[in-house]
Design an enzyme around this catalytic site. Structure first.
Site, PDB file in Angstrom:
ATOM      1  N   HIS A   7       3.813  -0.525   3.145  1.00  0.00           N
ATOM      2  CA  HIS A   7       4.006  -1.668   2.247  1.00  0.00           C
ATOM      3  C   HIS A   7       4.639  -1.158   0.958  1.00  0.00           C
ATOM      4  O   HIS A   7       4.119  -0.258   0.295  1.00  0.00           O
ATOM      5  CB  HIS A   7       2.676  -2.364   1.983  1.00  0.00           C
ATOM      6  CG  HIS A   7       2.136  -3.061   3.193  1.00  0.00           C
ATOM      7  ND1 HIS A   7       0.793  -3.147   3.481  1.00  0.00           N
ATOM      8  CD2 HIS A   7       2.779  -3.695   4.208  1.00  0.00           C
ATOM      9  CE1 HIS A   7       0.630  -3.810   4.612  1.00  0.00           C
ATOM     10  NE2 HIS A   7       1.815  -4.154   5.068  1.00  0.00           N
ATOM     11  N   ARG A  50       5.167  -1.851  -2.150  1.00  0.00           N
ATOM     12  CA  ARG A  50       4.617  -1.799  -3.497  1.00  0.00           C
ATOM     13  C   ARG A  50       3.500  -0.778  -3.664  1.00  0.00           C
ATOM     14  O   ARG A  50       3.034  -0.556  -4.781  1.00  0.00           O
ATOM     15  CB  ARG A  50       4.104  -3.189  -3.887  1.00  0.00           C
ATOM     16  CG  ARG A  50       3.006  -3.734  -2.975  1.00  0.00           C
ATOM     17  CD  ARG A  50       2.807  -5.203  -3.220  1.00  0.00           C
ATOM     18  NE  ARG A  50       1.794  -5.800  -2.341  1.00  0.00           N
ATOM     19  CZ  ARG A  50       1.557  -7.099  -2.276  1.00  0.00           C
ATOM     20  NH1 ARG A  50       2.256  -7.941  -3.033  1.00  0.00           N
ATOM     21  NH2 ARG A  50       0.630  -7.587  -1.470  1.00  0.00           N
ATOM     22  N   ARG A 104       6.399  -6.411  -0.825  1.00  0.00           N
ATOM     23  CA  ARG A 104       5.530  -5.811   0.191  1.00  0.00           C
ATOM     24  C   ARG A 104       6.260  -5.445   1.492  1.00  0.00           C
ATOM     25  O   ARG A 104       6.038  -4.370   2.059  1.00  0.00           O
ATOM     26  CB  ARG A 104       4.400  -6.793   0.512  1.00  0.00           C
ATOM     27  CG  ARG A 104       3.512  -6.443   1.702  1.00  0.00           C
ATOM     28  CD  ARG A 104       2.500  -7.562   1.925  1.00  0.00           C
ATOM     29  NE  ARG A 104       1.799  -7.480   3.195  1.00  0.00           N
ATOM     30  CZ  ARG A 104       0.612  -6.920   3.363  1.00  0.00           C
ATOM     31  NH1 ARG A 104       0.001  -6.349   2.342  1.00  0.00           N
ATOM     32  NH2 ARG A 104       0.029  -6.915   4.548  1.00  0.00           N
ATOM     33  N   ASN A 109       3.316  -3.790   9.121  1.00  0.00           N
ATOM     34  CA  ASN A 109       1.980  -3.535   9.649  1.00  0.00           C
ATOM     35  C   ASN A 109       1.399  -4.752  10.361  1.00  0.00           C
ATOM     36  O   ASN A 109       0.189  -4.838  10.575  1.00  0.00           O
ATOM     37  CB  ASN A 109       1.026  -3.085   8.537  1.00  0.00           C
ATOM     38  CG  ASN A 109      -0.143  -2.293   9.089  1.00  0.00           C
ATOM     39  OD1 ASN A 109      -0.010  -1.536  10.044  1.00  0.00           O
ATOM     40  ND2 ASN A 109      -1.317  -2.476   8.498  1.00  0.00           N
ATOM     41  N   HIS A 146      -2.485   3.438   2.559  1.00  0.00           N
ATOM     42  CA  HIS A 146      -2.182   2.200   1.846  1.00  0.00           C
ATOM     43  C   HIS A 146      -2.907   2.182   0.502  1.00  0.00           C
ATOM     44  O   HIS A 146      -3.682   3.070   0.171  1.00  0.00           O
ATOM     45  CB  HIS A 146      -2.654   0.988   2.671  1.00  0.00           C
ATOM     46  CG  HIS A 146      -1.823   0.686   3.865  1.00  0.00           C
ATOM     47  ND1 HIS A 146      -0.869  -0.302   3.889  1.00  0.00           N
ATOM     48  CD2 HIS A 146      -1.803   1.239   5.105  1.00  0.00           C
ATOM     49  CE1 HIS A 146      -0.298  -0.356   5.080  1.00  0.00           C
ATOM     50  NE2 HIS A 146      -0.854   0.575   5.844  1.00  0.00           N
ATOM     51  N   SER A 147      -2.695   1.121  -0.268  1.00  0.00           N
ATOM     52  CA  SER A 147      -3.518   0.792  -1.418  1.00  0.00           C
ATOM     53  C   SER A 147      -3.563  -0.735  -1.492  1.00  0.00           C
ATOM     54  O   SER A 147      -2.648  -1.414  -1.024  1.00  0.00           O
ATOM     55  CB  SER A 147      -2.938   1.387  -2.708  1.00  0.00           C
ATOM     56  OG  SER A 147      -1.764   0.713  -3.113  1.00  0.00           O
ATOM     57  N   GLU A 202      -7.225   2.888   2.451  1.00  0.00           N
ATOM     58  CA  GLU A 202      -6.812   2.131   1.264  1.00  0.00           C
ATOM     59  C   GLU A 202      -7.228   2.947   0.036  1.00  0.00           C
ATOM     60  O   GLU A 202      -8.414   3.165  -0.207  1.00  0.00           O
ATOM     61  CB  GLU A 202      -7.477   0.759   1.242  1.00  0.00           C
ATOM     62  CG  GLU A 202      -7.114  -0.149   2.409  1.00  0.00           C
ATOM     63  CD  GLU A 202      -5.780  -0.840   2.223  1.00  0.00           C
ATOM     64  OE1 GLU A 202      -5.156  -0.655   1.152  1.00  0.00           O
ATOM     65  OE2 GLU A 202      -5.366  -1.577   3.138  1.00  0.00           O
TER      66      GLU A 202
END
Length: 426
Positions: free
Chosen positions: A183, A185, A241, A258, A314-315, A390
């Site tokens: 993603h 961002r 995103r 995803n 991810h975050s 995450e």
């Protein structure tokens, strides 16, 4: 985009559509004066969303049952605060924080003459510098690593990675397989996988624990698997995103990579069929060039020495998420082992800075996802362990996707300590 529009597009229960997903093509998005809040939902997010329909709010998170994180334009802040919701402030001025985060330090190539400096992790960097950094790092260890590409993005950029091996020689051991910046961002994800890459290479000669894991596995690390989206976050919209794929007859741009993998893609409730949604799944499973390339590469690894561990970085939210995402009652056949290992990693992470990570199956711990990479890696790719991590921050504070550069090193260090623990166990 008003939240009322987003809710009508996604039938209420589905993730909200961000203004970042709207069809603005090359227009520069300005977040100056926006305030970002984390709103406590008390397990009733629908009631909060109903109160927000008159605001041009930009949601950050997707269907979290405990809190809804949003950004509010300056001209609507007073009316929003008058609602009296239970909130925590994430950004006083989102635009100012984006500007500060985007003050990139320059990077000058060191070539093969020297290992790049750890100062790389003091700042975020332009996409082109990420490529140069990896080339420089690999050039310092030419007998133990190589740069590879698996294909092209929609806009023609290379999807690149680095392959690292130990004393067994190239391609002789099971694969450890990492993806970053799926993603666009989620900038911190690239930095974390780069930090892990850096230490796998630079500490092999001096650290017995690193030498042991390098000699046990082949590492395939792809730091930016969504290069088009990542570039777009640096030029046009920091909160973009998806990828940047256009489709005939559709005004909205991009597919969520995803949600596009060919496993349980057709199951409802874990992705959107609306092209304007941030979780748009595409018209068919695997119909993005990026996922086609990643699928083919995954098959190559599976058919070679197999995949021991896959992590999709991810975050944000501070989670270690296990299979599965498509069904909240589904579990991997080795769920107990995965759960124990994830808990051990969370314990090791916490020892660095006290950062707490929640562990558990993806669907039941966070929210439902269909067509996701870890589900595919488990059920089709044959990975022994397949997780989503995450990263920082937790949802209620710390900046969300716009994580200050001062958080790069702490985030990376704690993950490095955690992954060393995992690799020693698997």
């Amino acid at each position: 985009m008003k939240l009322s529009t987003a809710i009508s597009l996604l039938a209420g229960a589905a993730p909200l559509v961000s203004a970042a997903a709207a069809p603005r093509l090359e227009r520069k998005m300005n977040y100056d004066g926006y305030k970002a809040y984390s709103i406590a939902t008390h397990h009733n997010p629908a009631a909060i969303k109903a109160k927000l329909t008159r605001f041009a709010a930009i949601p950050f998170n997707l269907d979290n049952d405990e809190h809804l994180d949003i950004a509010i334009p300056a001209e609507e802040v007073a009316a929003f605060e008058a609602l009296g919701l239970e909130t925590q402030l994430m950004h006083e001025d989102l635009g100012a924080d984006i500007a500060e985060e985007g003050t990139f330090a320059p990077y000058t190539s060191v070539g093969a003459q020297a290992v790049p400096s750890l100062t790389w992790f003091n700042s975020y960097h332009a996409y082109a510098d990420h490529i140069t950094f990896f080339n420089d790092l690999q050039a310092s260890f030419p007998n133990a690593s190589e740069i590879f590409t698996i294909g092209k993005s929609f806009q023609g950029r290379d999807i690149f990675g680095i392959h690292i091996w130990g004393s067994g020689g190239k391609g002789s051991k099971p694969a450890i397989y990492f993806h970053g910046t799926v993603h666009a961002r989620e900038w911190i994800s690239a930095k974390v996988v780069e930090y892990i890459t850096y230490h796998l290479l630079t500490q092999y000669a001096t650290d017995a624990a690193v030498r042991a894991i390098r000699d046990k596995f082949d590492f395939y690390i792809l730091p930016v698997v969504n290069p088009d989206g990542f570039v777009y976050t640096q030029t046009n919209d920091r909160l973009w995103r998806k990828n940047r794929q256009t489709r005939s007859g559709q005004s909205c741009v991009g597919t969520d990579q995803n949600r596009n993998w060919n496993y349980q893609w057709s199951v409802t409730g874990g992705a959107s069929t609306s092209p304007c949604s941030e979780t748009y799944k595409g018209l068919a499973a695997g119909d993005t060039p990026e996922i086609r390339a990643l699928t083919a590469f995954t098959t190559t690894l599976k058919n070679s020495r197999g995949i021991r561990l896959y992590i999709d970085w991810h975050s944000y939210g501070q989670y270690i998420l296990l299979p599965y995402g498509y069904d909240c009652s589904a579990r991997a056949s080795n769920h107990a082992a995965q759960s124990s290992l994830a808990s051990g990693m969370a314990t090791r992470i916490r020892q660095s800075y006290g950062t707490t990570f929640t562990t558990g199956p993806s669907c039941s711990t966070l929210y439902k996802t269909t067509g996701s990479a870890p589900d595919y890696m488990t059920a089709v790719g044959g990975a022994t362990y397949a997780w989503t991590i995450e990263l920082r921050p937790a949802g209620s504070s710390g900046g969300g996707f716009v994580l200050p550069a001062t958080q790069i090193l702490p985030s990376s260090i704690e993950q490095w300590e955690g992954i060393k623990y995992v690799l020693a166990q698997v």
